[in-house]
Design an enzyme around this catalytic site. Sequence first.
Site, mmCIF file in Angstrom:
data_model
loop_
_atom_site.group_PDB
_atom_site.id
_atom_site.type_symbol
_atom_site.label_atom_id
_atom_site.label_comp_id
_atom_site.label_asym_id
_atom_site.label_seq_id
_atom_site.Cartn_x
_atom_site.Cartn_y
_atom_site.Cartn_z
ATOM 1 N N LYS A 1 -21.977 29.544 19.989
ATOM 2 C CA LYS A 1 -22.477 29.718 18.616
ATOM 3 C C LYS A 1 -23.481 28.635 18.253
ATOM 4 O O LYS A 1 -24.586 28.932 17.787
ATOM 5 C CB LYS A 1 -21.306 29.675 17.637
ATOM 6 C CG LYS A 1 -21.691 29.408 16.197
ATOM 7 C CD LYS A 1 -20.464 29.211 15.328
ATOM 8 C CE LYS A 1 -20.787 28.664 13.960
ATOM 9 N NZ LYS A 1 -20.821 27.198 13.912
ATOM 10 N N ASN A 2 -23.097 27.368 18.459
ATOM 11 C CA ASN A 2 -23.948 26.303 17.936
ATOM 12 C C ASN A 2 -25.226 26.090 18.754
ATOM 13 O O ASN A 2 -26.136 25.395 18.302
ATOM 14 C CB ASN A 2 -23.140 25.014 17.770
ATOM 15 C CG ASN A 2 -22.185 25.130 16.582
ATOM 16 O OD1 ASN A 2 -22.346 26.012 15.726
ATOM 17 N ND2 ASN A 2 -21.182 24.278 16.525
ATOM 18 N N ARG B 1 -24.961 27.085 7.678
ATOM 19 C CA ARG B 1 -25.473 25.733 7.852
ATOM 20 C C ARG B 1 -26.742 25.711 8.710
ATOM 21 O O ARG B 1 -27.719 25.041 8.391
ATOM 22 C CB ARG B 1 -24.359 24.923 8.552
ATOM 23 C CG ARG B 1 -24.659 23.478 8.733
ATOM 24 C CD ARG B 1 -24.609 22.755 7.424
ATOM 25 N NE ARG B 1 -24.978 21.367 7.571
ATOM 26 C CZ ARG B 1 -25.384 20.614 6.565
ATOM 27 N NH1 ARG B 1 -25.465 21.106 5.356
ATOM 28 N NH2 ARG B 1 -25.702 19.367 6.771
ATOM 29 N N CYS C 1 -19.543 25.672 6.391
ATOM 30 C CA CYS C 1 -18.118 25.408 6.162
ATOM 31 C C CYS C 1 -17.920 24.254 5.172
ATOM 32 O O CYS C 1 -18.610 23.236 5.260
ATOM 33 C CB CYS C 1 -17.441 25.036 7.483
ATOM 34 S SG CYS C 1 -17.131 26.453 8.535
ATOM 35 N N ARG D 1 -22.282 17.294 3.412
ATOM 36 C CA ARG D 1 -23.067 17.540 4.625
ATOM 37 C C ARG D 1 -24.543 17.232 4.342
ATOM 38 O O ARG D 1 -25.361 18.125 4.146
ATOM 39 C CB ARG D 1 -22.847 18.981 5.101
ATOM 40 C CG ARG D 1 -21.374 19.247 5.414
ATOM 41 C CD ARG D 1 -21.116 20.585 6.029
ATOM 42 N NE ARG D 1 -21.544 20.665 7.407
ATOM 43 C CZ ARG D 1 -21.359 21.738 8.185
ATOM 44 N NH1 ARG D 1 -20.764 22.804 7.701
ATOM 45 N NH2 ARG D 1 -21.785 21.729 9.435
ATOM 46 N N PRO D 2 -24.876 15.935 4.348
ATOM 47 C CA PRO D 2 -26.244 15.541 3.987
ATOM 48 C C PRO D 2 -27.251 15.921 5.074
ATOM 49 O O PRO D 2 -26.861 16.151 6.226
ATOM 50 C CB PRO D 2 -26.146 14.018 3.884
ATOM 51 C CG PRO D 2 -24.996 13.631 4.735
ATOM 52 C CD PRO D 2 -24.044 14.786 4.728
ATOM 53 N N ILE D 3 -28.547 15.977 4.683
ATOM 54 C CA ILE D 3 -29.587 16.215 5.695
ATOM 55 C C ILE D 3 -30.635 15.095 5.645
ATOM 56 O O ILE D 3 -31.786 15.286 6.005
ATOM 57 C CB ILE D 3 -30.251 17.608 5.556
ATOM 58 C CG1 ILE D 3 -30.846 17.811 4.158
ATOM 59 C CG2 ILE D 3 -29.292 18.725 5.903
ATOM 60 C CD1 ILE D 3 -31.810 18.994 4.092
ATOM 61 N N ASP D 4 -30.172 13.901 5.186
ATOM 62 C CA ASP D 4 -31.120 12.786 5.053
ATOM 63 C C ASP D 4 -31.768 12.419 6.391
ATOM 64 O O ASP D 4 -32.933 12.021 6.436
ATOM 65 C CB ASP D 4 -30.414 11.565 4.442
ATOM 66 C CG ASP D 4 -29.204 11.138 5.262
ATOM 67 O OD1 ASP D 4 -28.259 11.942 5.380
ATOM 68 O OD2 ASP D 4 -29.212 10.031 5.818
ATOM 69 N N GLN D 5 -31.021 12.539 7.492
ATOM 70 C CA GLN D 5 -31.583 12.154 8.801
ATOM 71 C C GLN D 5 -32.635 13.172 9.275
ATOM 72 O O GLN D 5 -33.587 12.816 9.965
ATOM 73 C CB GLN D 5 -30.480 12.001 9.847
ATOM 74 C CG GLN D 5 -29.499 10.889 9.535
ATOM 75 C CD GLN D 5 -30.195 9.540 9.375
ATOM 76 O OE1 GLN D 5 -30.871 9.059 10.280
ATOM 77 N NE2 GLN D 5 -30.028 8.931 8.213
ATOM 78 N N ASP E 1 -14.744 20.084 16.142
ATOM 79 C CA ASP E 1 -14.560 21.529 15.938
ATOM 80 C C ASP E 1 -13.282 22.054 16.593
ATOM 81 O O ASP E 1 -12.902 23.205 16.390
ATOM 82 C CB ASP E 1 -15.776 22.297 16.480
ATOM 83 C CG ASP E 1 -17.044 21.949 15.718
ATOM 84 O OD1 ASP E 1 -16.944 21.357 14.626
ATOM 85 O OD2 ASP E 1 -18.146 22.261 16.220
ATOM 86 N N ILE F 1 -15.670 12.432 12.114
ATOM 87 C CA ILE F 1 -16.975 13.067 11.852
ATOM 88 C C ILE F 1 -17.071 13.596 10.408
ATOM 89 O O ILE F 1 -18.033 13.310 9.698
ATOM 90 C CB ILE F 1 -17.236 14.237 12.837
ATOM 91 C CG1 ILE F 1 -17.008 13.797 14.296
ATOM 92 C CG2 ILE F 1 -18.656 14.800 12.634
ATOM 93 C CD1 ILE F 1 -18.002 12.825 14.870
ATOM 94 N N ARG G 1 -17.551 34.455 11.268
ATOM 95 C CA ARG G 1 -18.830 33.739 11.383
ATOM 96 C C ARG G 1 -19.007 33.124 12.764
ATOM 97 O O ARG G 1 -20.131 32.875 13.189
ATOM 98 C CB ARG G 1 -18.893 32.612 10.334
ATOM 99 C CG ARG G 1 -19.143 33.114 8.917
ATOM 100 C CD ARG G 1 -19.429 31.958 7.975
ATOM 101 N NE ARG G 1 -20.132 30.914 8.693
ATOM 102 C CZ ARG G 1 -19.875 29.612 8.595
ATOM 103 N NH1 ARG G 1 -18.964 29.186 7.772
ATOM 104 N NH2 ARG G 1 -20.552 28.740 9.291
#
Length: 418
Positions: free
Chosen positions: A22-23, A93, A117, A122-126, A305, A327, A397
């Site tokens: 999936k990922n 996501r 999820c 769940r930041p996206i700063d990076q 996971d 995590i 999903r």
Amino acid sequence: MEKLIINGGNNLYGHVDISGAKNAAVAIIPGAIMASKGVCVIDNIPDIEDVRCLERILESLGCKLKKNNDTVNIDSSDIESTNACVEEVRKMRASYYLIGALLGRFKEARVELPGGCPIGVRPIDQHIKGFEALGAKVKIEHGAVIVKADRLIGTKIFFDVVSVGATINVMLAAILAEGTTTLENVAKEPHVVDVANFLNSMGANIRGAGTDVIRIFGVKELKGCNYSVIPDQIEAGTYMIATAACGGEVTIKNIIPKHLESISAKLVETGVEVISDGDSVTVKSSGKLKGVNIKTLPYPGFPTDIQQPMTTLLSIAKGRSIINESIWENRFKHADELKKMGASVKVEGRTAIIDGVDKLTGAVVKATDLRAGAAMIIAGLIGEGTTEIVGVEHIDRGYPHIEEKFKKLGASITRSTI
Ligand code: EPZ
């Protein structure tokens, strides 16, 4: 609305075929947007809702898709839009990979902020730090990320945290940039390597995926290719844990045993036999398990996971087990559901203390997120009596044909509408 009904107590026997990861698939499909000519023919695509959702998003951008069993053909040569603001984007996501892919190819994108999820902030700063370092202007307006660049220029980026998403997203944005981009402190997960291999098949020049440093030598354009997605490490781990918890003997086929080393090692510590053989792994279990301690870590450490399915197993393992979730800040929602079935799980911040009980008993429980859903299925399989699981849409999903696969192993599991 659907629910799963499980009558617990059966041992599991036989073999199960693992689907594509999936990922990896949810990054490869947006990656296919970057081909300005030719068709990407991608094989071993898992039949899951997150993939179907992404396929609909790509169509909304003007990509032409053709599906044939687990193969998808993606023709992105005539993309009409860089505006990914359909409802689908908010549902998952991995839609954030559209930002890197569209920015990389068109130097601009407008993408709705991603969902996914509910396992903590769940930041996206990076991701943003990486795009900006390459020369993009980034702003967030009306719930969407807007990125734009006159030129993207290769540079050195050191990530503050090891992030799968940021590694892949910035890699996507850097492929067509001028010069060389060096990404340091990157994620090393098998799906990061798979995405880099896919992009290299399209003509990218990415070196070092799977190590701490990735170098991307800018190229002029990407084109279609043929590619097969790697097997799903987490799906495989889920069936390994289910077999260990239920007792029995199951061969998990079409996998890469190396990707499962941390899971196999932990299962062996619980008293289970794990035998690797080429592209399969066999788990043999008497169902009598010992408690163990676990800390989730980026690859090659124990995957977050798999933490939730493992909590279920440890709930019937003799003695005390301690899980430290390093995590995600809020990935123990399944603990309350397990308690309804008689488990003894105490959550203190990012730590779960589990005292093994003799048995779980069937109850009506909820899949609060994808992997919590897998944890509840395993709980139902080992539980005495009947378990009903609601929130099945989370499970769909990410786990293809889960009840068919478990049924084939001897489980009593059915799906019905609520
Ligand atoms: C990916 O999420 C997976 N999702 C997750 O799997 C998985 O749990 C996670 O990687 C870790 O392995 C997909 O691949 C679609 P991260 P991602 O960026 O990329 C922090 C599943 O069950 N962080 O590696 O979103 C973050 O808060 C899903 O299949 C920042 O601080 O995870 C977390 O603590 C759930 N800033 C840590 O890094 C950022 O900009 C790792 O997150 C990005 C992340």
